[in-house]
Design an enzyme around this catalytic site. Structure first.
Site, PDB file in Angstrom:
ATOM      1  N   LYS A 121       0.827  -1.215   0.000  1.00 14.43           N
ATOM      2  CA  LYS A 121       0.000   0.000   0.000  1.00 14.43           C
ATOM      3  C   LYS A 121       0.860   1.263   0.000  1.00 14.43           C
ATOM      4  CE  LYS A 121      -4.415  -1.479   1.950  1.00 14.43           C
ATOM      5  NZ  LYS A 121      -5.392  -1.292   3.024  1.00 14.43           N
ATOM      6  N   LYS A 202      -4.587 -10.814  -6.404  1.00 14.52           N
ATOM      7  CA  LYS A 202      -5.740 -11.123  -5.567  1.00 14.52           C
ATOM      8  C   LYS A 202      -6.930 -10.267  -5.994  1.00 14.52           C
ATOM      9  CE  LYS A 202      -6.141  -9.041  -1.782  1.00 14.52           C
ATOM     10  NZ  LYS A 202      -6.361  -8.368  -0.508  1.00 14.52           N
ATOM     11  N   LYS A 205     -11.070  -5.108  -3.555  1.00 15.51           N
ATOM     12  CA  LYS A 205     -12.198  -4.171  -3.557  1.00 15.51           C
ATOM     13  C   LYS A 205     -11.854  -2.890  -4.297  1.00 15.51           C
ATOM     14  CE  LYS A 205     -13.522  -3.565   0.742  1.00 15.51           C
ATOM     15  NZ  LYS A 205     -12.564  -3.984   1.768  1.00 15.51           N
TER      16      LYS A 205
END
Ligand code: AMP
Ligand code: TRP
Length: 337
Positions: A121, A202, A205
């Site tokens: 991130k 992966k 969202k």
């Protein structure tokens, strides 16, 4: 939940950050596991809005306010029963933020810098906030406040739950035994669903919000589901055995396995020689069938936000005394009270 019952049942705690597009990976890896095991446990399910603040540039206040309600409705639509499980918003229980500070003070910086989620991130950020680094400490506080025994999550959260255990043990070393050490609850297959447009990453969202072909949303219409599955990445072979399938096909088979509950040999027999068209057609049917009642319940719940509000306030009121008691114990141990 009766108090006498709560004493005997193991405590389950989990949460989801209210950002992005909730997808079939969240359902398979987390929500379906929460829903299935409800009667066996004393359940607490949190909507972790404070975690959403760790990338403030991406999260507008109005967006967050809306998402919290949407996610509460999705939890219930996926089968979380407010009679059996407390559902609440993290920021409604101030002990989460307070315990985070206390745990920050016992957590070595190196432990946080090693977290893979932090590394990925922070790599995309121009400036990295302290909150993003401390994200797993807030998660540890969530878990440890409720004397949690089991944390049902997808595979990507393994490292954060292990860190929670390490923090609990370090606290015990410094101040004496204070917390219950939690265990992971991860399903054997389906704990890591991959992106339909790119099976090397992966299903996420945030990518789902940016690219419609990346994921199946929990409230996607049947036509959208059909188109997304049709476009999912496969290959030029006709291999539908789990052991030999390419990443994209294995992902489709895994989704089929998780949603149907069928065994692998049964699934392999079902698709033997049928080619990918057949697999995609039957998977589409299964997805439409699974998601139709979820979408319907979600739409009903969203028409009456006052019912959701009551559920969330009741949930917070139910769990807050447990959190307060833990916090008092921690502060006493550290010399703060
Ligand atoms: P997140 O989407 O990161 O907020 O995750 C919410 C919950 O869903 C966590 O328990 C995750 O581990 C789980 N989860 C997220 N993405 C996936 C995925 N692609 N496959 C399986 N579980 C997932
Ligand atoms: N970090 C988790 C995720 O991204 C969300 C989360 C926050 C969580 N607090 C938690 C999960 C406590 C389990 C327990 O999915």
């Amino acid at each position: 939940m009766q108090p006498s019952e709560a004493k005997h049942k193991p405590v389950v705690f989990s949460g989801i950050q209210p950002t992005g597009k909730m997808h079939i990976g969240n359902y398979i890896g987390a929500l379906s596991v929460w829903a299935e095991n409800q009667s066996k446990y004393d359940n607490i399910f949190c909507i972790v809005d404070l975690h959403a603040l760790t990338i403030p540039e991406a999260i507008k206040p109005e967006y967050l306010r809306h998402k919290v309600v949407e996610f509460a409705a999705l939890y219930i639509a996926c089968g979380i029963d407010p009679e059996q499980s407390a559902i609440f918003i993290q920021s409604h229980v101030p002990a989460h933020a307070e315990l985070t500070w206390l745990l920050n003070c016992v957590t070595p910086l190196g432990w946080l810098e090693r977290m893979t989620q932090y590394k990925s991130k922070s790599a995309h950020q121009e400036s990295v906030g302290t909150g993003l680094l401390a994200y797993p400490v807030l998660q540890a506080a969530d878990i440890l406040l409720y004397n949690t025994n089991l944390v049902p999550v997808g595979d990507d959260q393994r490292q954060h739950v292990e860190l929670t255990r390490d923090i609990a043990q370090r606290f015990a070393f410094l101040y004496g035994e204070t917390f219950v050490t939690p265990e992971l609850l991860i399903r054997r297959s389906g704990a890591r669903i991959m992106g339909l447009d790119d099976p090397t990453v992966k299903m996420s969202k945030s990518l789902g919000e940016q690219r419609p072909e990346h994921s199946i949303g929990l409230v996607d219409e049947p036509g959208v589901i059909r188109r997304t599955v049709a476009r999912a990445v496969t290959d030029t072979a006709r291999e539908t055995r789990f052991e030999h399938a390419s990443a994209g096909v294995l992902n489709l088979l895994t989704i089929y396995e998780a949603l149907s509950g069928e065994t692998r040999p049964a699934i392999e027999a079902r698709f033997a020689g049928g080619g990918y068209g057949d697999l995609k057609r039957q998977l589409t049917e299964l997805l439409v069938e699974t998601l139709a009642p979820i979408r319907k319940r979600y739409q009903d719940l969203m028409t009456d936000p006052t019912e959701l509000d009551i559920i969330l306030r009741t949930g917070a009121a139910k769990v807050a005394p447990v959190a307060e008691a833990t916090l008092t114990r921690v502060k006493r141990a550290m010399g703060c009270a």
